[in-house]
Write an enzyme that holds these catalytic residues in place. Structure first.
Site, PDB file in Angstrom:
ATOM      1  N   GLY A  20       0.698  -1.157  -0.038  1.00 40.79           N
ATOM      2  CA  GLY A  20      -0.136   0.080   0.018  1.00 40.79           C
ATOM      3  C   GLY A  20       0.767   1.262  -0.086  1.00 40.79           C
ATOM      4  O   GLY A  20       2.060   1.292   0.190  1.00 40.79           O
ATOM      5  N   ARG A  51      -3.500  -8.603   0.163  1.00 42.64           N
ATOM      6  CA  ARG A  51      -4.069  -9.509  -0.740  1.00 42.64           C
ATOM      7  C   ARG A  51      -3.530  -9.725  -1.959  1.00 42.64           C
ATOM      8  O   ARG A  51      -3.782 -11.210  -2.329  1.00 42.64           O
ATOM      9  CB  ARG A  51      -5.483  -8.831  -1.090  1.00 42.64           C
ATOM     10  CG  ARG A  51      -6.774  -9.583  -1.095  1.00 42.64           C
ATOM     11  CD  ARG A  51      -7.797  -8.964  -1.015  1.00 42.64           C
ATOM     12  NE  ARG A  51      -7.996  -7.545  -1.216  1.00 42.64           N
ATOM     13  CZ  ARG A  51      -8.860  -6.722  -1.227  1.00 42.64           C
ATOM     14  NH1 ARG A  51     -10.266  -7.411  -1.140  1.00 42.64           N
ATOM     15  NH2 ARG A  51      -8.831  -5.567  -1.145  1.00 42.64           N
ATOM     16  N   LYS A 148      -2.808   6.216  12.399  1.00 45.58           N
ATOM     17  CA  LYS A 148      -3.915   7.148  12.391  1.00 45.58           C
ATOM     18  C   LYS A 148      -4.793   6.847  11.239  1.00 45.58           C
ATOM     19  O   LYS A 148      -3.963   6.594  10.178  1.00 45.58           O
ATOM     20  CB  LYS A 148      -3.669   8.332  12.921  1.00 45.58           C
ATOM     21  CG  LYS A 148      -2.853   9.081  11.788  1.00 45.58           C
ATOM     22  CD  LYS A 148      -2.833  10.599  11.944  1.00 45.58           C
ATOM     23  CE  LYS A 148      -3.862  11.487  11.506  1.00 45.58           C
ATOM     24  NZ  LYS A 148      -3.688  12.078  10.270  1.00 45.58           N
ATOM     25  N   HIS A 178       3.105  10.269  13.843  1.00 52.35           N
ATOM     26  CA  HIS A 178       4.402  10.399  13.370  1.00 52.35           C
ATOM     27  C   HIS A 178       5.169  11.658  13.917  1.00 52.35           C
ATOM     28  O   HIS A 178       6.340  11.753  13.761  1.00 52.35           O
ATOM     29  CB  HIS A 178       4.717  10.233  11.568  1.00 52.35           C
ATOM     30  CG  HIS A 178       4.030  11.255  10.933  1.00 52.35           C
ATOM     31  ND1 HIS A 178       2.678  11.749  10.816  1.00 52.35           N
ATOM     32  CD2 HIS A 178       4.887  12.399  10.443  1.00 52.35           C
ATOM     33  CE1 HIS A 178       2.638  12.652   9.968  1.00 52.35           C
ATOM     34  NE2 HIS A 178       3.854  13.133   9.634  1.00 52.35           N
ATOM     35  N   HIS A 240      -1.608  15.658  16.060  1.00 51.43           N
ATOM     36  CA  HIS A 240      -0.130  16.059  15.870  1.00 51.43           C
ATOM     37  C   HIS A 240      -0.222  17.337  16.818  1.00 51.43           C
ATOM     38  O   HIS A 240       0.723  17.467  17.450  1.00 51.43           O
ATOM     39  CB  HIS A 240       0.153  16.443  14.509  1.00 51.43           C
ATOM     40  CG  HIS A 240       0.105  15.333  13.570  1.00 51.43           C
ATOM     41  ND1 HIS A 240       0.266  13.986  13.971  1.00 51.43           N
ATOM     42  CD2 HIS A 240      -0.472  15.349  12.318  1.00 51.43           C
ATOM     43  CE1 HIS A 240       0.038  13.214  12.784  1.00 51.43           C
ATOM     44  NE2 HIS A 240      -0.111  13.898  11.723  1.00 51.43           N
TER      45      HIS A 240
HETATM   46  C1  BG6 Z   1      -0.786  13.343   8.246  1.00 53.34           C
HETATM   47  C2  BG6 Z   1      -2.024  14.213   7.819  1.00 53.34           C
HETATM   48  O1  BG6 Z   1      -0.897  12.875   9.442  1.00 53.34           O
HETATM   49  O2  BG6 Z   1       0.315  14.380   8.522  1.00 53.34           O
HETATM   50  C3  BG6 Z   1      -1.773  14.814   6.671  1.00 53.34           C
HETATM   51  O3  BG6 Z   1      -3.143  13.175   7.492  1.00 53.34           O
HETATM   52  C4  BG6 Z   1      -0.549  15.938   6.799  1.00 53.34           C
HETATM   53  O4  BG6 Z   1      -2.887  15.494   6.026  1.00 53.34           O
HETATM   54  C5  BG6 Z   1       0.649  15.308   7.149  1.00 53.34           C
HETATM   55  O5  BG6 Z   1      -0.326  16.408   5.248  1.00 53.34           O
HETATM   56  C6  BG6 Z   1       1.535  16.145   7.577  1.00 53.34           C
HETATM   57  O6  BG6 Z   1       2.625  15.621   7.821  1.00 53.34           O
HETATM   58  P1  BG6 Z   1       4.185  16.220   7.848  1.00 53.34           P
HETATM   59  O7  BG6 Z   1       5.084  15.156   8.165  1.00 53.34           O
HETATM   60  O8  BG6 Z   1       4.469  16.361   6.359  1.00 53.34           O
HETATM   61  O9  BG6 Z   1       4.272  17.442   8.397  1.00 53.34           O
END
Ligand code: BG6
Length: 486
Positions: A20, A51, A148, A178, A240
């Site tokens: 994926g 799958r 998430k 993350h 976040h």
């Molecule tokens: C993700 C969101 O968790 O974080 C996205 O679903 C967002 O919409 C992204 O763009 C941003 O992450 P980063 O690491 O690019 O700041």
């Protein structure tokens, strides 16, 4: 300074959803970079499970292509890539049936760490968890990693937690946010708790307010169908931005230990006051007009969408440390720059011995999460030259890359760090179930409020700083947002 690499124990990591998008963009290129860094034991293995019918060779070809596309400069190291691919295997699996599970059970080795990355839709979490047990694949020491969105409200998050808890204990569950894997986010804790300098000032007596900005230049094209059911509040704030707020606001944990840290973050979430409707501004980017090219409604393929691609809010924390110091949060898509920053804006000096000075500014500690990771402390000094005591603001500026003598591109991606923490069995940078539920308990009434009132988001121009009304949120309090810039 070259970062120290601490090897991890040998492991079998199964990536469900191994073909994926997330696996191709983040998980597999991240593992390759850890391999290059020398962190992966010789016999560690990664098993893709999805799958599609394919063999090891097919999976290796797919991963090689993904690393070529998303792996950055690392992907050009052909010999190393070949050695990395040798560790990859593949099992075709039916998440809702029994197909493939005996083969997976057979592929697993005893006596190594077993980790299972659920890079699949949350609706499949229960099926995977149940089958891992039914087929004797999960052991009491196995770990599962989930992504998430962890629920879309309190009820669905509780249901997911309950489903996972039927098969795994909390110490086996690694819920990824993350942002917690970003180097600078971890640095927040280092800055706060490894220096004596800031703690005495880190409270409502000395901090006027805090601004947390996560601005993106990308829109939602390509992810419109997911995003339109989510919006900035669910997609970014509940997880976040909430995590960033917790790390800024929490009390010092007694130790850098998973539960000690998470207990302190949880206390902050419990202390958040409900947000008043007048303290929130929602926005949606609009091109030439509603539904036209460059508009959110066009990208989301929903002309009537009321989903917000921007949100700004004022958050109050009801505890002794922070009562009276608001935290202003904002995040949005298609803004003028990709810039994420936490700014601690200190109070004015109690009395100026220099009289009324023009150009006088408060001290601001700005922590740049991305890009140009670093910290700046603005201080007032005397303007050079004769002619009296004129003051001017200068930055004490530090870029983490320069300070550590590293090439900025060497900063590990959040996923690299987090996956290795899973193998190490360290949950400090993962969300605990109660933390996620508390965050939803605070978010739910905010979303319910605007749904009941039928609030429409304000339009803003792509490439701007967001809707005009968001400026008022601070102007009203005699404050102003910091400029969004790289
Ligand atoms: C993700 C969101 O968790 O974080 C996205 O679903 C967002 O919409 C992204 O763009 C941003 O992450 P980063 O690491 O690019 O700041």
């Amino acid at each position: 300074m070259v970062s120290r690499v601490i090897p991890v124990d040998s492991f079998d990591l199964v990536v469900f959803g191994g073909t994926g998008d997330l696996a191709r963009r983040k998980i597999l290129p991240g593992l390759f970079r850890r391999f290059l860094a020398g962190q992966m034991p010789e016999d560690a293995r990664i098993i893709g499970a999805a799958r599609a019918e394919m063999d090891d060779a097919g999976f290796r070809a797919l991963v090689a292509e993904a690393i070529g596309e998303f792996g950055g400069p690392a992907s050009r190291k052909a010999d190393e890539l070949a050695r990395f691919l040798d560790r990859l295997h593949y099992v075709a699996i039916d998440a809702k049936g029994d197909g493939g599970w005996p083969a997976l059970a057979q592929a697993m080795r005893p006596d190594v760490v077993r980790a299972f990355y659920f890079s699949v839709a949350p609706a499949l979490f229960g099926d995977l968890a149940e089958r891992l047990h039914r087929h004797g694949i999960a052991t009491p020491e196995s770990r599962i990693v989930v992504e998430k969105p962890f629920g879309r409200d309190l009820a669905s998050a509780c249901a997911l937690n309950a489903t996972l808890a039927e098969h795994f204990t909390e110490h086996q569950i690694y819920r990824i946010d993350h942002y917690l894997g970003k180097e600078t986010v971890q640095n927040l804790m280092a800055v706060r708790f490894a220096n004596i300098l800031f703690e005495p000032l880190w409270n409502a007596r000395h901090v006027d307010h805090v601004q947390i900005t996560v601005a993106e230049t990308v829109g939602v094209d390509g992810r419109g169908s997911y995003y339109d059911k989510s919006g900035a509040m669910r997609d970014m704030v509940q997880n976040h931005l909430m995590q960033l707020l917790c790390l800024i606001a929490m009390e010092p944990p007694y130790r850098f230990d998973p539960d000690a840290v998470r207990d302190e973050k949880l206390k902050v979430i419990h202390a958040l006051e409900p947000v008043r409707p007048e303290d929130i501004v929602r926005g949606q980017y609009r091109g030439a007009g509603k539904g036209t090219k460059g508009s959110y409604t066009d990208d989301a393929e929903n002309r009537d969408s009321r989903t917000e691609s921007y949100v700004a809010l004022k958050v109050n924390i009801a505890n002794w440390r922070w009562k009276g110091t608001p935290f202003y949060l904002r995040t949005g898509k298609k803004l003028r720059a990709r810039a994420s920053e936490i700014a601690i804006v200190f109070k004015e000096v109690p009395h100026s011995i220099f009289g009324e000075e023009e150009g006088w500014r408060e001290n601001v500690l700005s922590i740049r999460l991305q890009p140009n990771e670093g910290m700046t402390l603005s201080v007032m000094i005397k303007e050079p030259g004769p002619g009296g005591m004129r003051l001017t603001e200068v930055p004490l500026d530090m870029s983490f890359a320069d300070a550590l003598g590293e090439d900025g591109t060497d900063i590990p991606d959040a996923y690299e760090r987090l996956i290795m923490d899973v193998i190490r069995g360290n949950q400090t940078l993962f969300m605990r179930g109660d933390e996620v539920e508390a965050a939803w308990a605070w978010t739910d009434p905010i979303i319910a409020g605007w749904e009941t009132r039928g609030d429409k988001p304000r339009g803003y121009d792509p490439g701007s700083s967001g809707p005009e009304d968001a400026l008022m949120l601070l102007h009203r309090d005699g404050r102003r947002w910091r400029e969004i810039r790289e």
